[in-house]
Design a protein around this motif. Structure first.
Motif, PDB file in Angstrom:
ATOM      1  N   SER A  39      49.157  68.914  -9.781  1.00  0.00           N
ATOM      2  CA  SER A  39      48.795  67.701  -9.049  1.00  0.00           C
ATOM      3  C   SER A  39      47.445  67.144  -9.462  1.00  0.00           C
ATOM      4  O   SER A  39      46.735  66.538  -8.661  1.00  0.00           O
ATOM      5  N   TRP A  45      51.541  59.939   1.669  1.00  0.00           N
ATOM      6  CA  TRP A  45      50.505  60.510   0.795  1.00  0.00           C
ATOM      7  C   TRP A  45      49.834  59.412  -0.026  1.00  0.00           C
ATOM      8  O   TRP A  45      50.475  58.799  -0.882  1.00  0.00           O
ATOM      9  N   ASP A  70      48.112  59.435  -2.734  1.00  0.00           N
ATOM     10  CA  ASP A  70      47.719  60.283  -3.860  1.00  0.00           C
ATOM     11  C   ASP A  70      47.151  59.491  -5.023  1.00  0.00           C
ATOM     12  O   ASP A  70      46.699  60.074  -6.001  1.00  0.00           O
ATOM     13  N   TYR A  87      44.188  62.034  -0.353  1.00  0.00           N
ATOM     14  CA  TYR A  87      44.421  63.014  -1.426  1.00  0.00           C
ATOM     15  C   TYR A  87      44.067  62.404  -2.778  1.00  0.00           C
ATOM     16  O   TYR A  87      44.948  62.035  -3.555  1.00  0.00           O
ATOM     17  N   ARG A 109      51.016  68.396 -16.898  1.00  0.00           N
ATOM     18  CA  ARG A 109      50.833  68.883 -15.532  1.00  0.00           C
ATOM     19  C   ARG A 109      51.711  70.113 -15.256  1.00  0.00           C
ATOM     20  O   ARG A 109      51.977  70.437 -14.107  1.00  0.00           O
ATOM     21  N   LEU A 130      48.008  73.177  -5.281  1.00  0.00           N
ATOM     22  CA  LEU A 130      48.154  71.969  -4.648  1.00  0.00           C
ATOM     23  C   LEU A 130      48.796  71.993  -3.351  1.00  0.00           C
ATOM     24  O   LEU A 130      49.339  72.936  -2.858  1.00  0.00           O
ATOM     25  N   ASP A 131      48.753  71.010  -2.969  1.00  0.00           N
ATOM     26  CA  ASP A 131      49.154  70.348  -1.818  1.00  0.00           C
ATOM     27  C   ASP A 131      50.188  70.972  -0.976  1.00  0.00           C
ATOM     28  O   ASP A 131      50.035  71.130   0.181  1.00  0.00           O
ATOM     29  N   VAL A 132      51.185  71.309  -1.422  1.00  0.00           N
ATOM     30  CA  VAL A 132      52.376  71.244  -0.666  1.00  0.00           C
ATOM     31  C   VAL A 132      52.392  72.075   0.561  1.00  0.00           C
ATOM     32  O   VAL A 132      51.701  73.064   0.670  1.00  0.00           O
ATOM     33  N   ALA A 185      55.448  66.611  -9.821  1.00  0.00           N
ATOM     34  CA  ALA A 185      55.025  66.651  -8.418  1.00  0.00           C
ATOM     35  C   ALA A 185      55.118  65.270  -7.780  1.00  0.00           C
ATOM     36  O   ALA A 185      54.704  64.273  -8.374  1.00  0.00           O
ATOM     37  N   GLY A 186      55.683  65.245  -6.586  1.00  0.00           N
ATOM     38  CA  GLY A 186      55.730  64.000  -5.827  1.00  0.00           C
ATOM     39  C   GLY A 186      56.972  63.175  -6.106  1.00  0.00           C
ATOM     40  O   GLY A 186      57.274  62.269  -5.341  1.00  0.00           O
ATOM     41  N   GLU A 245      60.525  65.877  -2.126  1.00  0.00           N
ATOM     42  CA  GLU A 245      59.568  65.536  -3.183  1.00  0.00           C
ATOM     43  C   GLU A 245      59.135  66.846  -3.846  1.00  0.00           C
ATOM     44  O   GLU A 245      58.819  67.826  -3.163  1.00  0.00           O
ATOM     45  N   SER A 246      59.116  66.824  -5.157  1.00  0.00           N
ATOM     46  CA  SER A 246      58.856  68.051  -5.924  1.00  0.00           C
ATOM     47  C   SER A 246      57.406  68.525  -5.775  1.00  0.00           C
ATOM     48  O   SER A 246      56.496  67.744  -5.523  1.00  0.00           O
ATOM     49  N   LYS A 295      54.417  67.628   4.045  1.00  0.00           N
ATOM     50  CA  LYS A 295      55.098  67.485   2.743  1.00  0.00           C
ATOM     51  C   LYS A 295      56.443  66.818   2.976  1.00  0.00           C
ATOM     52  O   LYS A 295      57.268  67.329   3.730  1.00  0.00           O
ATOM     53  N   PRO A 296      56.690  65.674   2.359  1.00  0.00           N
ATOM     54  CA  PRO A 296      58.002  65.042   2.524  1.00  0.00           C
ATOM     55  C   PRO A 296      59.075  65.874   1.802  1.00  0.00           C
ATOM     56  O   PRO A 296      59.079  65.963   0.577  1.00  0.00           O
TER      57      PRO A 296
HETATM   58  C1  BGC Z   1      51.933  65.397  -5.358  1.00  0.00           C
HETATM   59  C2  BGC Z   1      51.725  64.020  -4.761  1.00  0.00           C
HETATM   60  C3  BGC Z   1      52.781  63.768  -3.700  1.00  0.00           C
HETATM   61  C4  BGC Z   1      52.773  64.877  -2.668  1.00  0.00           C
HETATM   62  C5  BGC Z   1      53.844  64.701  -1.623  1.00  0.00           C
HETATM   63  C6  BGC Z   1      52.019  66.422  -4.290  1.00  0.00           C
HETATM   64  O1  BGC Z   1      52.402  67.614  -4.880  1.00  0.00           O
HETATM   65  O2  BGC Z   1      50.897  65.681  -6.247  1.00  0.00           O
HETATM   66  O3  BGC Z   1      51.828  63.075  -5.785  1.00  0.00           O
HETATM   67  O4  BGC Z   1      52.528  62.525  -3.076  1.00  0.00           O
HETATM   68  O5  BGC Z   1      52.981  66.109  -3.313  1.00  0.00           O
HETATM   69  O6  BGC Z   1      55.117  64.863  -2.159  1.00  0.00           O
END
Ligand code: BGC
Length: 451
Positions: free
Chosen positions: A178, A135, A137, A166, A413, A307-309, A430-431, A402-403, A398-399
């Motif tokens: 995020s 990512w 980010d 991202y 946040r 977000l993202d996940v 996050a992350g 990682e939160s 999504k790894p």
């Molecule tokens: C976060 C990023 C992170 C990504 C992957 C997102 O929720 O904002 O900072 O790289 O998740 O874990």
């Protein structure tokens, strides 16, 4: 661009003592550059062709036997000479070896070292060899992409690197967790264009390495459903212009773009799916005639924002009660319904589907819940054996571990989704790494990991 290896060799030839930077190469067959690492990092063996400077705080105490899947299948392992440029047509994953992101391998290795149950630790260790996306980010991570491309190139053979773009200004416009580094009020559009230009320069420097990018999780999806949120309506035209810009700048033959398309529980609803298809087509047209993308990425993000996940939806399977009465209640149903709408709008109907945390269904109180959902498990492993010709590959974007966002209500946040009863607490930002959540994901993996 001068590769790190050549630059280091030049410095050495000039009698300048050089150390490899953090995440730089520090060894491997044919490597003639520095074998010592910058302060705070340690040279860690990755494979016969590549050792890397990793932050000492995370460096493993023993050498992994085969922590990457970057073994060359042919050719000289030390040669970075480009092979014939691959064509953008066709499924990019077929015949290619997916590069393991060292940053994630490190996170998992550090996590394994902290697991007391030997069975769980053995299961968790297997996650090291499952490819996830890198990512970007923050703009500061773009040079690291270059380091990874150099490593993949040096490994030889047909290598594919996966990364997420991202960094839109006013990112995560309908949620908090995020929020990103760029804002429209503070020159964010120009800074984003620079970020994209830097990414383009990295991928141009390694034409022999395939790169799959997922483009801007949640960005366009928020414009389909969340324009009632002021931050989203204010960002609307910038998001559209900037994603078009990213597409136009990343038209190299070794690059395969998948725009983020949310997930079944978000854009799969009948009211959302047609406007979504039209928006993807509009953004592609905005990139100029002849510009193309490979398709869309689904399976993640969340409804109502944020977000993202990776989300938690099954590719196919029994209906999750939280999705009712959505007729497109899993990713395959969503994809099958979206594909003809894309085709009508001249947008390529090919997909990748994130399944990194989709092992357990029926765990959300509401389909829009996305934050570190309790009881989740690792899902099906990345594979081109998808059972559907529209789907190029199951992937892990999504790894896992990682939160999704912090549960600390006083953080700027903090998002209320991370304080709900189906969200795991306490949770970090996050992350960042969330050890207890990772352990749960491993224990609940479906299919299970062997111990
Ligand atoms: C976060 C990023 C992170 C990504 C992957 C997102 O929720 O904002 O900072 O790289 O998740 O874990």
């Amino acid at each position: 661009m001068l590769s790190l290896a050549i630059a280091t060799a030049l410095l050495t030839a000039l009698g300048v003592s050089a150390q490899s930077p953090i995440y730089g190469q520090c060894g491997g067959q044919g490597w003639s550059g520095a074998t010592t690492c910058a302060s705070g990092s340690t040279c860690v063996y990755s494979n016969p062709y590549y050792s890397q400077c990793l932050p000492s705080s995370n460096a493993p105490t023993s050498q992994p036997t085969n922590p990457t899947s970057t073994k060359p299948t042919s050719g000289s392992p030390t040669s970075a000479t480009p092979t014939a440029a691959p064509t953008a047509a066709g499924n990019p994953y077929v015949g290619y070896n997916t590069f393991l992101i060292p940053e994630y391998v490190q996170e998992v290795q550090a996590a394994v070292a902290n697991i007391t149950s030997s069975t769980t630790a053995a299961q968790a260790a297997q996650v090291e060899s499952i490819p996830v996306f890198f990512w970007m980010d923050v703009a500061a991570k773009v040079p690291t992409l270059g380091t990874y491309l150099a490593a993949a190139s040096a490994a030889g053979g047909k290598q594919l690197v996966q990364a997420v773009i991202y960094d839109l200004p006013d990112r995560d416009c309908a949620a908090e967790s995020s929020a990103g580094e760029f804002s429209l009020a503070n020159n964010g559009s120009a800074l984003y264009m620079q970020y994209i230009d830097n990414i383009a320069a990295q991928v141009e420097a390694y034409p022999n390495v395939r790169v799959v990018f997922v483009v801007e999780p949640d960005g366009l999806a928020n414009l389909v459903t969340n324009l009632s949120v002021q931050k989203c309506s204010e960002a609307q035209s910038a998001y559209i212009t900037l994603v078009s810009y990213a597409i136009s700048k990343l038209q190299q033959p070794n690059v395969f773009l998948y725009l983020d398309a949310g997930h079944s529980g978000w854009l799969g609803w009948p009211a959302n799916i047609t406007p979504a298809a039209q928006l993807f087509a509009q953004v592609l047209q905005g990139a100029g005639s002849g510009a193309t993308v490979r398709g869309l990425a689904t399976g993640w993000s969340n409804f109502f924002s944020k977000l993202d996940v990776s989300n938690y939806n099954l590719l196919r399977g029994a209906e999750d009660p939280a999705q009712a009465p959505n007729p497109n209640y899993d990713e395959e149903l969503y994809i099958n319904a979206l594909a003809p709408l894309l085709t009508q709008n001249n947008f390529p109907a090919h997909f990748i589907v994130d399944q990194s945390r989709s092992g357990v269904s029926g765990i959300r109180t509401a389909e829009g819940d996305w934050c570190n959902v309790k009881g989740a498990g690792l899902g099906p492993r990345p594979s081109t054996n998808t059972g559907n010709t529209l789907i190029d590959s199951i992937v892990w974007v999504k790894p896992p571990g990682e939160s999704d966002g912090t549960s600390n209500t006083s953080s700027p946040r903090y998002d209320t989704h991370c304080g709900q009863s189906d969200a795991t607490q306490p949770a970090p930002e996050a992350g960042t790494w969330f050890q207890s959540y990772f352990v749960t994901l491993v224990e609940n993996a479906n299919p299970p990991l062997s111990g």
